[in-house]
Design a protein around this motif. Structure first.
Motif, PDB file in Angstrom:
ATOM      1  N   GLY A 128     139.894 -32.378 -54.516  1.00  0.00           N
ATOM      2  CA  GLY A 128     140.115 -31.879 -55.864  1.00  0.00           C
ATOM      3  C   GLY A 128     140.206 -30.382 -55.958  1.00  0.00           C
ATOM      4  N   ALA A 129     140.547 -29.698 -54.870  1.00  0.00           N
ATOM      5  CA  ALA A 129     140.585 -28.238 -54.864  1.00  0.00           C
ATOM      6  C   ALA A 129     141.997 -27.670 -54.981  1.00  0.00           C
ATOM      7  N   LEU A 130     142.931 -28.179 -54.188  1.00  0.00           N
ATOM      8  CA  LEU A 130     144.245 -27.533 -54.093  1.00  0.00           C
ATOM      9  C   LEU A 130     145.041 -27.615 -55.388  1.00  0.00           C
ATOM     10  N   GLY A 131     144.789 -28.609 -56.199  1.00  0.00           N
ATOM     11  CA  GLY A 131     145.560 -28.772 -57.431  1.00  0.00           C
ATOM     12  C   GLY A 131     145.345 -27.683 -58.452  1.00  0.00           C
ATOM     13  N   TRP A 132     144.355 -26.820 -58.233  1.00  0.00           N
ATOM     14  CA  TRP A 132     144.092 -25.718 -59.159  1.00  0.00           C
ATOM     15  C   TRP A 132     144.797 -24.443 -58.730  1.00  0.00           C
ATOM     16  N   GLY A 158     142.792 -35.085 -52.280  1.00  0.00           N
ATOM     17  CA  GLY A 158     143.563 -36.112 -52.947  1.00  0.00           C
ATOM     18  C   GLY A 158     145.017 -36.058 -52.517  1.00  0.00           C
ATOM     19  N   HIS A 159     145.588 -37.215 -52.254  1.00  0.00           N
ATOM     20  CA  HIS A 159     146.964 -37.288 -51.762  1.00  0.00           C
ATOM     21  C   HIS A 159     147.928 -36.916 -52.891  1.00  0.00           C
ATOM     22  N   TRP A 163     148.290 -37.864 -57.046  1.00  0.00           N
ATOM     23  CA  TRP A 163     148.394 -36.900 -58.148  1.00  0.00           C
ATOM     24  C   TRP A 163     149.662 -37.081 -58.978  1.00  0.00           C
ATOM     25  N   THR A 164     150.650 -37.806 -58.468  1.00  0.00           N
ATOM     26  CA  THR A 164     151.852 -38.050 -59.278  1.00  0.00           C
ATOM     27  C   THR A 164     151.621 -39.101 -60.353  1.00  0.00           C
ATOM     28  N   SER A 177     155.371 -34.410 -60.926  1.00  0.00           N
ATOM     29  CA  SER A 177     156.092 -33.998 -59.727  1.00  0.00           C
ATOM     30  C   SER A 177     155.230 -34.096 -58.478  1.00  0.00           C
ATOM     31  N   TYR A 178     155.807 -34.617 -57.418  1.00  0.00           N
ATOM     32  CA  TYR A 178     155.149 -34.652 -56.110  1.00  0.00           C
ATOM     33  C   TYR A 178     155.119 -33.260 -55.492  1.00  0.00           C
ATOM     34  N   PHE A 179     156.105 -32.447 -55.797  1.00  0.00           N
ATOM     35  CA  PHE A 179     156.291 -31.155 -55.145  1.00  0.00           C
ATOM     36  C   PHE A 179     155.771 -30.014 -56.026  1.00  0.00           C
ATOM     37  N   GLU A 180     155.450 -28.914 -55.365  1.00  0.00           N
ATOM     38  CA  GLU A 180     154.979 -27.740 -56.084  1.00  0.00           C
ATOM     39  C   GLU A 180     156.060 -27.214 -57.025  1.00  0.00           C
TER      40      GLU A 180
END
Length: 274
Positions: A128-132, A158-159, A163-164, A177-180
């Protein structure tokens, strides 16, 4: 773009005391049992290896339960988070358990400036870190900057497939979106992911997804060599309410109730600098 820090920091400052009081984080169990580990770190044990004597840093450490768990495995830990309320809870937990952990308040992109270059044997990032973070390549450069030559990154996250999903419909379907993307996903929700009756006064968040290829390529371009990549069909919380059940062999983990192998829910990456 820096406005996302203000928005998200307010949200996490309001989450921190609710999380510390929630049975899901189990603060009192850490205090009562010197051998107790967080469910995240317990899941990671087969892959973490011997941490004795390693100098480690936990980026985006929140209230410090994973950081404390790594210290209990023998690492000399530091923790960094942008939320002063989270760090206050983490320091209290470290004091109550008589554990020497060095905590710092700063955004993750400032970590090298705050903590020092090439100072760590281990950089740990939990679920739960990278999504921020809006820029995964910038994150990878930070990881590389913190690690000594031969130092290791360990992340379970989290995959991006998870997150999609829009978890509010049954069955959950891809919506995001799957991508940044340059622009954040903006959510407003009064609650959080743990058992609590607290309604968050700061309920808006700005978030981003990052595809697996984007993450792995960013790490390689930052000078890290991939040593492990594993995908898991479980997560350590009920990520899709009504559609997941606890694993009968590990009640810390949740999987889709029907055909759980349909969903890559989390992944583990390990990578070495140099």
């Amino acid at each position: 773009m820096d406005d996302y820090l203000t928005v998200n920091r307010a949200n996490w400052d309001s989450r921190a005391p609710a999380h510390a009081a929630s049975p899901d984080y189990g603060i009192e169990r850490f205090v009562a049992d010197p051998a107790h580990l967080s469910k995240v770190v317990a899941f990671d044990l087969p892959r973490l290896g011997d941490l004795t004597g390693l100098r480690g840093v936990h980026l985006q450490c929140h209230i410090g339960t994973d950081t404390l768990s790594l210290a209990r495995l023998g690492a000399r830990m530091s923790g960094l988070d942008f939320s002063s309320a989270s760090i206050a809870e983490a320091r209290t937990l470290a004091e109550r358990t008589n554990t020497p952990i060095d905590y710092h308040i700063a955004p993750v992109y400032d970590a090298v400036e705050v903590l020092g270059a090439e100072a760590y044997d281990l950089v740990f990032t939990g679920i739960g870190a990278l999504g921020w973070l809006p820029d995964i390549r910038r994150w990878a450069q930070v990881v590389s900057g913190l690690l000594k030559p031969g130092g290791r990154l360990f992340i379970r996250e989290g995959h991006p497939m998870l997150w999609t999903l829009d978890e509010t419909v049954d069955p959950a379907v891809p919506r995001y979106s799957y991508f940044e993307q340059e622009e954040p996903l903006v959510f407003t929700a009064p609650g959080t992911y743990v058992q609590t009756e607290t309604e968050l006064p700061a309920s808006t968040t700005h978030e981003w997804n990052h595809g697996l290829a984007e993450i792995i390529t960013a790490l390689m371009d930052a000078g890290l060599r991939l040593t492990q990549f594993v995908e898991h069909n479980s997560v350590p919380w009920n990520a899709i309410p009504g559609q997941m059940t606890q694993d009968p062999d590990n009640d810390n983990e949740w999987r889709l109730t029907t055909d759980p192998d349909r969903l890559a829910a989390t992944y583990t990456i390990q990578a070495i600098k140099g």
